[in-house]
Design a protein around this motif. Structure first.
Motif, PDB file in Angstrom:
ATOM      1  N   ALA A  56     -50.999  -9.581  18.703  1.00 48.21           N
ATOM      2  CA  ALA A  56     -51.264  -8.218  19.187  1.00 48.21           C
ATOM      3  C   ALA A  56     -50.008  -7.694  19.871  1.00 48.21           C
ATOM      4  O   ALA A  56     -49.213  -8.461  20.417  1.00 48.21           O
ATOM      5  CB  ALA A  56     -52.439  -8.230  20.151  1.00 48.21           C
ATOM      6  N   PHE A  57     -49.819  -6.388  19.841  1.00 50.85           N
ATOM      7  CA  PHE A  57     -48.620  -5.780  20.419  1.00 50.85           C
ATOM      8  C   PHE A  57     -48.468  -6.154  21.896  1.00 50.85           C
ATOM      9  O   PHE A  57     -47.364  -6.346  22.395  1.00 50.85           O
ATOM     10  CB  PHE A  57     -48.675  -4.256  20.269  1.00 50.85           C
ATOM     11  CG  PHE A  57     -47.431  -3.569  20.757  1.00 50.85           C
ATOM     12  CD1 PHE A  57     -46.261  -3.597  20.001  1.00 50.85           C
ATOM     13  CD2 PHE A  57     -47.413  -2.912  21.985  1.00 50.85           C
ATOM     14  CE1 PHE A  57     -45.109  -2.972  20.453  1.00 50.85           C
ATOM     15  CE2 PHE A  57     -46.255  -2.291  22.442  1.00 50.85           C
ATOM     16  CZ  PHE A  57     -45.104  -2.317  21.661  1.00 50.85           C
ATOM     17  N   SER A  58     -49.593  -6.317  22.571  1.00 46.01           N
ATOM     18  CA  SER A  58     -49.570  -6.634  24.004  1.00 46.01           C
ATOM     19  C   SER A  58     -49.140  -8.073  24.278  1.00 46.01           C
ATOM     20  O   SER A  58     -48.886  -8.443  25.419  1.00 46.01           O
ATOM     21  CB  SER A  58     -50.960  -6.387  24.622  1.00 46.01           C
ATOM     22  OG  SER A  58     -51.928  -7.188  23.965  1.00 46.01           O
ATOM     23  N   SER A  59     -49.072  -8.898  23.222  1.00 48.81           N
ATOM     24  CA  SER A  59     -48.740 -10.315  23.415  1.00 48.81           C
ATOM     25  C   SER A  59     -47.391 -10.683  22.801  1.00 48.81           C
ATOM     26  O   SER A  59     -47.180 -11.817  22.373  1.00 48.81           O
ATOM     27  CB  SER A  59     -49.838 -11.198  22.801  1.00 48.81           C
ATOM     28  OG  SER A  59     -51.083 -10.915  23.375  1.00 48.81           O
ATOM     29  N   VAL A  60     -46.480  -9.725  22.745  1.00 44.16           N
ATOM     30  CA  VAL A  60     -45.162  -9.983  22.163  1.00 44.16           C
ATOM     31  C   VAL A  60     -44.445 -11.107  22.907  1.00 44.16           C
ATOM     32  O   VAL A  60     -43.714 -11.904  22.316  1.00 44.16           O
ATOM     33  CB  VAL A  60     -44.307  -8.693  22.164  1.00 44.16           C
ATOM     34  CG1 VAL A  60     -42.856  -8.999  21.831  1.00 44.16           C
ATOM     35  CG2 VAL A  60     -44.866  -7.704  21.162  1.00 44.16           C
ATOM     36  N   GLU A  61     -44.694 -11.211  24.209  1.00 46.87           N
ATOM     37  CA  GLU A  61     -44.071 -12.285  24.995  1.00 46.87           C
ATOM     38  C   GLU A  61     -44.445 -13.658  24.438  1.00 46.87           C
ATOM     39  O   GLU A  61     -43.621 -14.568  24.364  1.00 46.87           O
ATOM     40  CB  GLU A  61     -44.506 -12.164  26.458  1.00 46.87           C
ATOM     41  CG  GLU A  61     -43.662 -12.987  27.410  1.00 46.87           C
ATOM     42  CD  GLU A  61     -44.029 -12.717  28.867  1.00 46.87           C
ATOM     43  OE1 GLU A  61     -44.308 -13.695  29.565  1.00 46.87           O
ATOM     44  OE2 GLU A  61     -44.044 -11.540  29.263  1.00 46.87           O
ATOM     45  N   SER A  62     -45.700 -13.802  24.013  1.00 46.48           N
ATOM     46  CA  SER A  62     -46.150 -15.059  23.418  1.00 46.48           C
ATOM     47  C   SER A  62     -45.464 -15.310  22.081  1.00 46.48           C
ATOM     48  O   SER A  62     -45.162 -16.451  21.715  1.00 46.48           O
ATOM     49  CB  SER A  62     -47.667 -15.040  23.211  1.00 46.48           C
ATOM     50  OG  SER A  62     -48.329 -14.925  24.455  1.00 46.48           O
ATOM     51  N   ALA A  63     -45.223 -14.222  21.348  1.00 49.72           N
ATOM     52  CA  ALA A  63     -44.543 -14.350  20.062  1.00 49.72           C
ATOM     53  C   ALA A  63     -43.121 -14.860  20.250  1.00 49.72           C
ATOM     54  O   ALA A  63     -42.622 -15.672  19.471  1.00 49.72           O
ATOM     55  CB  ALA A  63     -44.540 -13.013  19.333  1.00 49.72           C
ATOM     56  N   VAL A  64     -42.448 -14.375  21.288  1.00 45.13           N
ATOM     57  CA  VAL A  64     -41.093 -14.845  21.590  1.00 45.13           C
ATOM     58  C   VAL A  64     -41.131 -16.324  21.942  1.00 45.13           C
ATOM     59  O   VAL A  64     -40.267 -17.104  21.523  1.00 45.13           O
ATOM     60  CB  VAL A  64     -40.470 -14.028  22.739  1.00 45.13           C
ATOM     61  CG1 VAL A  64     -39.136 -14.628  23.169  1.00 45.13           C
ATOM     62  CG2 VAL A  64     -40.286 -12.570  22.329  1.00 45.13           C
ATOM     63  N   GLU A  65     -42.143 -16.738  22.686  1.00 48.21           N
ATOM     64  CA  GLU A  65     -42.310 -18.159  23.017  1.00 48.21           C
ATOM     65  C   GLU A  65     -42.532 -18.984  21.743  1.00 48.21           C
ATOM     66  O   GLU A  65     -42.022 -20.098  21.611  1.00 48.21           O
ATOM     67  CB  GLU A  65     -43.507 -18.330  23.953  1.00 48.21           C
ATOM     68  CG  GLU A  65     -43.777 -19.761  24.396  1.00 48.21           C
ATOM     69  CD  GLU A  65     -42.653 -20.341  25.255  1.00 48.21           C
ATOM     70  OE1 GLU A  65     -42.495 -21.580  25.244  1.00 48.21           O
ATOM     71  OE2 GLU A  65     -41.923 -19.561  25.914  1.00 48.21           O
ATOM     72  N   ALA A  66     -43.267 -18.392  20.796  1.00 48.86           N
ATOM     73  CA  ALA A  66     -43.500 -19.073  19.517  1.00 48.86           C
ATOM     74  C   ALA A  66     -42.199 -19.274  18.752  1.00 48.86           C
ATOM     75  O   ALA A  66     -41.981 -20.316  18.121  1.00 48.86           O
ATOM     76  CB  ALA A  66     -44.491 -18.273  18.677  1.00 48.86           C
ATOM     77  N   MET A  67     -41.309 -18.293  18.807  1.00 49.85           N
ATOM     78  CA  MET A  67     -40.023 -18.424  18.105  1.00 49.85           C
ATOM     79  C   MET A  67     -39.171 -19.510  18.740  1.00 49.85           C
ATOM     80  O   MET A  67     -38.409 -20.199  18.059  1.00 49.85           O
ATOM     81  CB  MET A  67     -39.301 -17.076  18.098  1.00 49.85           C
ATOM     82  CG  MET A  67     -39.998 -16.051  17.190  1.00 49.85           C
ATOM     83  SD  MET A  67     -39.216 -14.433  17.176  1.00 49.85           S
ATOM     84  CE  MET A  67     -37.691 -14.808  16.302  1.00 49.85           C
ATOM     85  N   LYS A  68     -39.313 -19.693  20.047  1.00 53.75           N
ATOM     86  CA  LYS A  68     -38.609 -20.783  20.717  1.00 53.75           C
ATOM     87  C   LYS A  68     -39.114 -22.135  20.228  1.00 53.75           C
ATOM     88  O   LYS A  68     -38.402 -23.134  20.266  1.00 53.75           O
ATOM     89  CB  LYS A  68     -38.768 -20.679  22.230  1.00 53.75           C
ATOM     90  CG  LYS A  68     -38.015 -19.508  22.858  1.00 53.75           C
ATOM     91  CD  LYS A  68     -38.241 -19.450  24.357  1.00 53.75           C
ATOM     92  CE  LYS A  68     -37.512 -18.271  24.987  1.00 53.75           C
ATOM     93  NZ  LYS A  68     -37.787 -18.170  26.444  1.00 53.75           N
ATOM     94  N   LYS A  69     -40.371 -22.154  19.769  1.00 50.78           N
ATOM     95  CA  LYS A  69     -40.967 -23.397  19.273  1.00 50.78           C
ATOM     96  C   LYS A  69     -40.728 -23.581  17.766  1.00 50.78           C
ATOM     97  O   LYS A  69     -41.269 -24.495  17.166  1.00 50.78           O
ATOM     98  CB  LYS A  69     -42.468 -23.411  19.558  1.00 50.78           C
ATOM     99  CG  LYS A  69     -42.815 -23.649  21.017  1.00 50.78           C
ATOM    100  CD  LYS A  69     -44.316 -23.710  21.213  1.00 50.78           C
ATOM    101  CE  LYS A  69     -44.682 -24.043  22.650  1.00 50.78           C
ATOM    102  NZ  LYS A  69     -44.392 -25.439  22.987  1.00 50.78           N
ATOM    103  N   GLY A  70     -39.951 -22.659  17.178  1.00 48.00           N
ATOM    104  CA  GLY A  70     -39.573 -22.857  15.785  1.00 48.00           C
ATOM    105  C   GLY A  70     -40.079 -21.834  14.800  1.00 48.00           C
ATOM    106  O   GLY A  70     -39.764 -21.916  13.606  1.00 48.00           O
ATOM    107  N   ALA A  71     -40.887 -20.852  15.239  1.00 52.48           N
ATOM    108  CA  ALA A  71     -41.348 -19.811  14.318  1.00 52.48           C
ATOM    109  C   ALA A  71     -40.153 -19.005  13.816  1.00 52.48           C
ATOM    110  O   ALA A  71     -39.191 -18.764  14.544  1.00 52.48           O
ATOM    111  CB  ALA A  71     -42.351 -18.894  15.010  1.00 52.48           C
ATOM    112  N   PHE A  72     -40.213 -18.563  12.559  1.00 48.24           N
ATOM    113  CA  PHE A  72     -39.106 -17.800  11.989  1.00 48.24           C
ATOM    114  C   PHE A  72     -39.075 -16.383  12.553  1.00 48.24           C
ATOM    115  O   PHE A  72     -38.012 -15.867  12.901  1.00 48.24           O
ATOM    116  CB  PHE A  72     -39.238 -17.749  10.457  1.00 48.24           C
ATOM    117  CG  PHE A  72     -38.188 -16.897   9.797  1.00 48.24           C
ATOM    118  CD1 PHE A  72     -36.911 -17.384   9.578  1.00 48.24           C
ATOM    119  CD2 PHE A  72     -38.484 -15.583   9.411  1.00 48.24           C
ATOM    120  CE1 PHE A  72     -35.933 -16.588   8.989  1.00 48.24           C
ATOM    121  CE2 PHE A  72     -37.515 -14.794   8.824  1.00 48.24           C
ATOM    122  CZ  PHE A  72     -36.235 -15.292   8.615  1.00 48.24           C
TER     123      PHE A  72
END
Length: 455
Positions: free
Chosen positions: A85-101
């Motif tokens: 969700a747009f409101s959870s972009v911070e979590s998405a950035v954390e996911a990229m730190k864990k290896g998400a493309f």
């Protein structure tokens, strides 16, 4: 992107959102498989080949971040695009730190998602190609893959291991065909400059004027035919390694310019006045005796000292005949595979001839000889019939036939035994001379004689 359909694993606990994505993505490019929560990902990957994972971050049983952690723990490198969700972009950035493309936000723009999927798959393809290339380079240029058990080679390996991580200039000497370029490649590949360019130039192959242009580049109009500015090998090798083969064939004038680059890290292009700075490690090789050339005045003493910070000498093949069986086996496997031949090994009579030969062309000649033999071979072993005429006495050549072949199994251990036996016969069982010819210590020879019951 590959024209074949790519398998996408869609992981989302929202049935409606999952159905919408599947309907929009399924087609000639992608085939979508579904998982309803993060805990189903690893079992799904165990059952089918997956090229990419679309992973929702918010799920009930195992959320996206925990799923990424599980993938990392299992060392799974499939590209992952997270959906959030747009409101959870911070979590998405954390996911990229864990290896998400990458990530996409809800509501998902299908065109943007398709573009992100294509980028991820292309990146994965390039990454796989780089890994394959690195594996090939490790196989070809790793020190463990340079063949040689003789003391001279073992001593050389120790020097290579010590000098490769440094920026020291290395002078590689040895007869033509001993593998000087292979050693230069290995030094670069095992250095901190391995990700930089490896540029090589044979100084003997070019006229002096052309050599200077090749080394330092030239400006437009500097000579007839110079229509535009051109970078030389030093510039092309910036942040990497420059290998100058046959440096003993370089004129004194060009030697002075090379010396300046080594001392100051800069030069001017031919016909130019702009000073160009470079960061290059220089490796040089020659089959000539540079020390004798210094005495004669045909090679600069100051350049010789600069080049030979770490000298490495490659022994001639005739000085390391103990390595001939292993080298022969290596080339046999290479060219049997290349030519799709089922050849098991080398007949003892053939090996005797290979050991007794003087090898003026060194390893290069041995490789060419084995390749020729593989091409001509019609049986399971390389026999004397597949060797060229120079391996036989005048009497055998005049008769037009080689020794008859008997098809026996012959292992690498058998080959080593045969090398020692033949060399002992040639020296009249003079053990000191035999050890010297084989390039091994006398005590090592005595141990081998006892082990193989050669007395």
């Amino acid at each position: 992107m590959d024209k074949l359909r790519k398998n996408i694993l869609l992981v989302d606990d929202d049935d409606g959102h999952r159905t919408m994505l599947k309907v929009n993505l399924n087609g000639p490019d992608f085939k979508v498989f579904e998982a309803t929560d993060g805990d189903e990902v690893l079992p799904a990957l165990a059952k089918k080949q997956v090229d990419l994972i679309l992973l929702d971050l918010k799920m009930k049983r195992l959320d996206g971040l925990a799923t990424l952690t599980a993938l990392l723990r299992e060392n799974i490198s499939i590209p992952v695009i997270v959906i959030t969700a747009f409101s959870s972009v911070e979590s998405a950035v954390e996911a990229m730190k864990k290896g998400a493309f990458d990530y996409v936000t809800k509501p998902v723009d299908i065109d943007e998602l398709r573009l992100t999927i294509s980028r991820a798959l292309n990146f994965k393809t390039l990454s796989d190609e780089n890994k394959t290339l690195k594996k090939q380079l490790d196989t070809e240029y790793g020190f463990d893959n340079i063949i040689g058990k003789s003391p001279a080679m073992r001593e050389m390996f120790e020097t290579l291991n010590m000098v490769s991580p440094t920026d020291a200039t290395v002078l590689i000497t040895g007869e033509s065909g001993t593998g000087k370029e292979l050693i230069a490649h290995a030094l670069h590949h095992n250095s901190h400059r391995a990700s930089g360019p490896f540029v090589k130039l044979n100084c003997a192959a070019l006229h002096e004027n052309l050599l200077e242009s090749e080394l330092f580049g030239h400006e437009a109009g500097s000579f007839t035919g110079a229509d535009s500015r051109r970078k030389g090998r030093f510039e092309l090798a910036h942040t990497g390694t420059l290998f100058l083969d046959e440096i003993g064939d370089m004129s004194l004038a060009t030697q002075a310019k090379i010396l300046r680059v080594l001392q100051e890290g800069e030069f001017e292009r031919v016909g130019g006045s702009e000073t160009v700075g470079v960061d290059v490690r220089l490796l040089a090789a020659t089959h000539r005796n540079l020390e004798a050339m210094v005495e004669e005045g045909t090679f600069r003493q100051d350049l010789f000292f600069r080049l030979s910070v770490v000298p490495i000498h490659l022994p001639a093949l005739r000085e390391r005949s103990i390595d001939i069986p292993e080298l022969t086996t290596f080339f046999l496997h290479r060219y049997a595979e290349k030519n799709r031949k089922d050849i098991k090994g080398v007949h003892p009579e053939t090996l005797n001839l290979l050991i007794q030969y003087h090898w003026p062309g060194n390893i290069r000649e041995l490789e060419n000889t084995v390749e020729r033999a593989v091409i001509l071979c019609t049986g399971e072993q390389i026999t004397p019939h597949e060797l060229p005429p120079q391996f036989f006495s005048e009497e055998i050549r005049a008769g037009g036939t080689a020794k008859p072949a008997v098809h026996d199994e012959f292992t690498l251990r058998d080959m080593e035994r045969e090398v020692i036996r033949v060399t002992l016969d040639k020296t009249g069982h003079n053990k000191s001379l035999t050890a010297k010819k084989l390039g091994i210590a006398r005590q090592t020879l005595l141990n081998k004689i006892k082990e193989y019951k050669l007395e």
